[in-house]
Design a protein around this motif. Structure first.
Motif, PDB file in Angstrom:
ATOM      1  N   ILE A  21       0.821  -1.200   0.000  1.00  0.00           N
ATOM      2  CA  ILE A  21       0.000   0.000   0.000  1.00  0.00           C
ATOM      3  C   ILE A  21       0.862   1.259   0.000  1.00  0.00           C
ATOM      4  N   THR A 188      -2.282  -7.364  -0.437  1.00  0.00           N
ATOM      5  CA  THR A 188      -0.916  -6.855  -0.335  1.00  0.00           C
ATOM      6  C   THR A 188       0.079  -8.005  -0.238  1.00  0.00           C
ATOM      7  N   PRO A 223      -4.670  -2.090  -4.120  1.00  0.00           N
ATOM      8  CA  PRO A 223      -4.168  -0.820  -3.583  1.00  0.00           C
ATOM      9  C   PRO A 223      -4.159   0.319  -4.590  1.00  0.00           C
TER      10      PRO A 223
END
Length: 257
Positions: A21, A188, A223
């Protein structure tokens, strides 16, 4: 990321900027016209980090759990950028251990990075924001509000981030500083690592559960497309009357039930 001028003249520090992120945020902020310094305990990943380009992006090594390291990194970043307008504090760690088995050392590690690191970085930003106002965006977690089995120390640390953020929003609002927390639900590298530790049976059960819990798409977000635009907004002047809030960017995972 399409270039814009939404953040022209904004000077922004992003922690945890080497991957995930944080790296996505840096790309979006630079594309929106900001001057950005990325801080991380490791060097940026070649395939995930932005290219410095016209000089509006720099990187510094920083251990957010160390006041000396953070102070040096923030002072260097502010000197390079000529000031500071926004802090986006993404850096954090997660460990999976049953509550009854968490050691003092592991508790201190997780709390040190996630909770103390939030305090240290926010305090490092404060003197640079005090006279002109600005934005602080801290990354928390749904775990801090709902708990998370197997991660009691992580949940406790993120609960501390939520409480800290609400409190500085009250204390520092007099200086024109806003403080908000993000509860992300993003796919992620950290999440990939979690998935890689599951058996095929566990993975099937996990994905089935996620499909039931997340109304929008049934899985964690991206993200670049789902988180970065929110951070651009929160870093901009358009968010000036939003403070003390926890924004769940998670496809509905943390919806009030």
């Amino acid at each position: 990321m399409r270039p814009t001028n939404a953040l022209s003249e904004k000077r922004i520090i992003v922690t945890g900027a080497a991957r995930g992120i944080g790296a996505s945020a840096v790309r979006a902020l630079v594309a929106a016209g900001a001057t950005v310094t990325g801080l991380d305990i490791t060097e940026p990943l070649e395939n995930g980090a932005p290219v410095p380009g016209d000089g509006r992006l720099t990187h510094h090594l920083c251990d957010v759990s160390s006041r000396q390291s953070a102070s040096l990194a923030f002072d260097s970043a502010v000197k390079t950028m000529g000031g500071l307008d926004v802090l986006i504090h993404v850096a954090g760690i997660q460990r999976y251990t049953p509550a009854e088995s968490i050691t003092d050392d592991e508790w201190d590690l997780v709390m040190g990075v996630n909770a103390r690191g939030t305090m240290i970085t926010n305090q490092a930003a404060f003197p640079h924001l005090k006279d002109r106002g600005g934005r602080i965006v801290n990354f928390a977690s749904a775990a801090g509000a709902m708990g998370l089995r197997g991660c009691a120390h992580y949940a406790a640390s993120k609960g501390a981030v939520l409480a800290w953020t609400r409190t500085i929003a009250q204390e520092w609002g007099q200086y024109g500083i806003t403080a908000n927390a993000i509860a992300p639900g993003m796919w992620t590298p950290m999440y990939e690592a979690t998935r890689s530790g599951m058996t095929p049976e566990q993975l099937v059960a996990h994905d089935r559960g996620m499909a039931m819990m997340i109304p929008l798409g049934g899985k964690l977000g991206d993200p670049d497309t789902d988180m970065a635009p929110v951070l651009v907004f929160l870093a901009s002047d358009a968010s000036h009357f939003i403070t003390g809030q926890t924004l769940a960017v998670d496809g509905g995972l943390m919806m009030v039930r």
